[in-house]
Design a protein around this motif. Structure first.
Motif, mmCIF file in Angstrom:
data_model
loop_
_atom_site.group_PDB
_atom_site.id
_atom_site.type_symbol
_atom_site.label_atom_id
_atom_site.label_comp_id
_atom_site.label_asym_id
_atom_site.label_seq_id
_atom_site.Cartn_x
_atom_site.Cartn_y
_atom_site.Cartn_z
ATOM 1 N N GLN A 1 37.134 15.815 -21.318
ATOM 2 C CA GLN A 1 36.816 17.197 -20.991
ATOM 3 C C GLN A 1 35.326 17.312 -20.676
ATOM 4 O OE1 GLN A 1 38.723 19.991 -20.895
ATOM 5 N NE2 GLN A 1 36.920 21.238 -20.473
ATOM 6 N N HIS A 2 35.002 17.796 -19.490
ATOM 7 C CA HIS A 2 33.583 18.061 -19.198
ATOM 8 C C HIS A 2 33.179 19.365 -19.886
ATOM 9 C CE1 HIS A 2 30.006 17.298 -16.614
ATOM 10 N NE2 HIS A 2 29.782 18.566 -16.915
ATOM 11 N N PHE A 3 32.023 19.369 -20.500
ATOM 12 C CA PHE A 3 31.596 20.538 -21.273
ATOM 13 C C PHE A 3 30.135 20.856 -20.940
ATOM 14 C CE2 PHE A 3 30.621 23.286 -24.693
ATOM 15 C CZ PHE A 3 31.823 23.750 -25.216
ATOM 16 N N LEU B 1 34.943 13.962 -24.834
ATOM 17 C CA LEU B 1 34.011 14.982 -24.336
ATOM 18 C C LEU B 1 32.968 14.338 -23.436
ATOM 19 C CD1 LEU B 1 33.319 16.994 -27.617
ATOM 20 C CD2 LEU B 1 34.601 17.783 -25.610
ATOM 21 N N ASN B 2 32.806 14.892 -22.247
ATOM 22 C CA ASN B 2 31.723 14.469 -21.357
ATOM 23 C C ASN B 2 30.679 15.584 -21.370
ATOM 24 O OD1 ASN B 2 33.521 12.450 -20.746
ATOM 25 N ND2 ASN B 2 33.878 13.087 -18.640
ATOM 26 N N VAL B 3 29.521 15.287 -21.927
ATOM 27 C CA VAL B 3 28.533 16.344 -22.155
ATOM 28 C C VAL B 3 27.191 15.922 -21.571
ATOM 29 C CG1 VAL B 3 27.547 17.869 -23.889
ATOM 30 C CG2 VAL B 3 29.635 16.648 -24.416
ATOM 31 N N TYR B 4 26.680 16.698 -20.665
ATOM 32 C CA TYR B 4 25.396 16.365 -20.044
ATOM 33 C C TYR B 4 24.305 17.342 -20.422
ATOM 34 C CZ TYR B 4 27.606 12.614 -17.577
ATOM 35 O OH TYR B 4 28.249 11.439 -17.303
ATOM 36 N N GLY B 5 24.627 18.636 -20.592
ATOM 37 C CA GLY B 5 23.538 19.529 -20.939
ATOM 38 C C GLY B 5 23.838 20.984 -20.725
ATOM 39 N N PHE C 1 27.654 4.658 -7.783
ATOM 40 C CA PHE C 1 27.749 5.585 -6.654
ATOM 41 C C PHE C 1 28.110 6.977 -7.167
ATOM 42 C CE2 PHE C 1 29.664 7.416 -2.802
ATOM 43 C CZ PHE C 1 28.629 7.171 -1.919
ATOM 44 N N GLU C 2 27.136 7.882 -7.101
ATOM 45 C CA GLU C 2 27.264 9.191 -7.750
ATOM 46 C C GLU C 2 27.890 10.227 -6.795
ATOM 47 O OE1 GLU C 2 27.131 10.247 -10.776
ATOM 48 O OE2 GLU C 2 27.102 12.389 -10.325
ATOM 49 N N TRP C 3 29.143 10.006 -6.436
ATOM 50 C CA TRP C 3 29.925 10.992 -5.685
ATOM 51 C C TRP C 3 29.136 11.551 -4.500
ATOM 52 C CZ3 TRP C 3 34.461 9.608 -7.036
ATOM 53 C CH2 TRP C 3 34.713 9.234 -8.346
ATOM 54 N N ARG D 1 20.401 8.267 -10.369
ATOM 55 C CA ARG D 1 20.513 6.979 -11.069
ATOM 56 C C ARG D 1 20.716 7.212 -12.557
ATOM 57 N NH1 ARG D 1 19.749 2.571 -7.990
ATOM 58 N NH2 ARG D 1 19.538 3.155 -5.821
ATOM 59 N N PHE D 2 21.930 6.923 -13.013
ATOM 60 C CA PHE D 2 22.283 7.197 -14.416
ATOM 61 C C PHE D 2 22.299 5.932 -15.285
ATOM 62 C CE2 PHE D 2 23.775 11.612 -14.766
ATOM 63 C CZ PHE D 2 23.901 12.001 -13.441
ATOM 64 N N GLY D 3 21.964 4.773 -14.710
ATOM 65 C CA GLY D 3 22.212 3.531 -15.443
ATOM 66 C C GLY D 3 21.212 3.204 -16.537
HETATM 67 C C1 BGC Z 1 31.669 12.326 -14.064
HETATM 68 C C2 BGC Z 1 31.059 11.041 -13.563
HETATM 69 C C3 BGC Z 1 29.698 11.314 -12.973
HETATM 70 C C4 BGC Z 1 28.828 11.890 -14.055
HETATM 71 C C5 BGC Z 1 27.386 12.126 -13.657
HETATM 72 C C6 BGC Z 1 30.699 13.165 -14.851
HETATM 73 O O1 BGC Z 1 31.057 14.493 -14.816
HETATM 74 O O2 BGC Z 1 32.817 12.049 -14.821
HETATM 75 O O3 BGC Z 1 31.932 10.462 -12.645
HETATM 76 O O4 BGC Z 1 29.136 10.192 -12.394
HETATM 77 O O5 BGC Z 1 29.368 13.136 -14.435
HETATM 78 O O6 BGC Z 1 27.261 13.181 -12.766
#
Ligand code: BGC
Length: 454
Positions: A231-233, A291-295, A400-402, A409-411
């Protein structure tokens, strides 16, 4: 940049405070997705999207991280970082390139990859759908086609029968909310529709039915399997007024909570229940929540922005953030987002894995700070009693970021896609130290306490 400790430094070495330990068996992983790392993917709807010029940076995925031919060097790097789990996805378009035609060579390659992980003591979590599917499936209407769930179930049975001996943790979908919002509301992913909120809700509902079909099929074939989804949050932060708060709440409910609620109650909340109510059996159909959480994103009311539920979404310039995308900032790097997300997911009363967290940051300016502070937050949450079983960083190697192509660059490891040369960033050493010790050293907490200037 803040100091990064050497790989082998001991967490408790010269500090008076003890390290922050994690439970035995905690998973320290990295996450990846097939289209982003494998390269030379020609049969998916994303290949068509890419080749019709929809990548904003103009880049091509090409060999990506070359995993279809040569993933093993990255597995060695993962191993050298002390990582004990890796999330990957399968490319349905390789496995069933034409409807009813299955390619055993593709499954053979996935076996090799998973055996390669097993040899290195790395546990796989395998996702069945990470945004991409076969061209033929897209051409017949994707998830809106009446046959979608039986086709998805058939694909699931095929791969679980072939690979189940190498994997017990399955994800049906990566981010149904992002797939639906980007494909049907924002026009950034195929099929590129805009403002189709009704279609987006029907897609989420259809993915929930596919999820259920796959959940049942996997358990039938492999009773001991653990099945969840990712789930992206996002934290939606209202700017000031009551209407800003109302819009932020609406976005939160729609984007973050819809799929969780489907799993919790087997139906959509009002008003989306009027668009599609057909998901009753989905209730309770998961063994864990990813959970996919970025911010965090900031939200102000904007009466003109009907397509985005009246929200003007933005990222203030002064907040900690990574590199911007081609035409907009990526978002605020906000470690406390993980707390909000875990509390939201806990309503399902299932184990929780943070399956993605990271920041686009080519120079590694704020990634170390983000990792330390997210891990610290997870440690507190576990002490408070939340059942969190793992943390997976997005991602191992730049990929490759879509629609952003190679721009973001997330690595933990920098990749030059032209030469395939890898160079670990300082964060890789930092993450290795945490993973190897299964603990966060107090001196890291101290060093990375203050939020960096963006
Ligand atoms: C996606 C990834 C993507 C990442 C960074 C996520 O929401 O599952 O595929 O690369 O975000 O944007």
């Amino acid at each position: 940049m803040l100091p990064v400790p050497p790989v082998n430094s001991s967490p408790a070495s010269d500090s008076s405070s003890p390290p922050l330990p994690f439970p035995p068996g905690f998973l320290w992983g990295v996450s990846t997705a097939s289209y982003q790392v494998e390269g030379f993917n020609h049969n998916s709807q994303w290949a068509d999207w890419e080749h019709s010029g929809r990548i904003k940076s103009g880049d091509r995925s090409g060999a990506a991280c070359d995993w279809w031919i040569n993933a093993e060097p990255d597995f060695d790097l993962a191993n050298s970082l002390g990582i004990n789990a890796l999330r990957l996805s399968l490319e349905w378009s390789r496995i069933e390139p034409e409807k009813d035609r299955w390619d055993p060579a593709a499954l053979h390659r996935y076996r090799e990859l998973m055996e390669g992980l097993a040899r290195r003591g790395i546990r796989p979590i395998v996702c069945l759908h990470h945004f991409t599917h076969p061209r033929w499936f897209e051409q017949q209407g994707g998830f809106l086609h009446p046959e979608a769930s039986s086709l998805f179930e058939r694909y699931t049975r095929h791969v679980v029968s072939a690979l189940g001996d190498l994997c017990r943790s399955w994800l049906t979908f990566n981010e149904p909310n992002v797939y639906a919002a980007f494909g049907y509301v924002l026009g950034e992913f195929p099929p590129g529709q805009t403002g189709q909120i009704g279609a987006a809700i029907r897609v989420i509902s259809a993915q929930a039915r596919c999820h259920l079909a796959a959940y049942r099929a996997i358990h039938e074939l492999q009773p001991e399997a653990q099945v969840g989804w990712a789930q992206h949050f996002v934290v939606f932060e209202p700017v000031a007024t009551m209407v800003d708060r109302w819009v932020a709440g609406l976005l939160h409910g729609t984007f973050n909570e819809t799929f969780i609620r489907l799993l919790e109650h087997g139906r959509f909340d009002f008003p989306f229940n009027l668009l599609d109510g057909n998901a009753a059996d989905v209730k309770g159909a998961c063994d864990f929540v990813g959970l996919n959480v970025y911010g965090r994103l900031h939200v102000a009311f904007d009466a003109r922005n009907v397509g985005q539920l009246f929200g003007r979404i933005f990222v203030p310039g002064h907040v900690p953030q990574g590199d911007p995308g081609v035409d907009r900032p990526y978002g605020e790097a906000y470690p406390q987002a993980v707390r909000v997300a875990v509390k939201g997911a806990a309503q399902l009363r299932k184990p929780i894995y943070v399956l993605e967290n990271g920041v686009p940051d080519a120079q590694d300016r704020i990634r170390p700070w983000l990792i330390v502070n997210v891990v610290k937050e997870l440690h507190s949450l576990i002490r408070e009693g939340y059942d969190i079983r793992g943390y997976f960083h997005w991602t191992l190697t730049d990929n490759f970021e879509w629609t952003e192509g190679w721009k973001l660059r997330f690595g933990l490891i920098q990749l030059d896609p032209a030469t395939q040369r890898r160079t670990p960033r300082p964060s890789a050493r930092l993450y290795a130290e945490i993973a190897r010790n299964n603990a966060l050293a107090p001196e890291l907490v101290e060093a990375y306490g203050p939020a960096p200037n963006s």
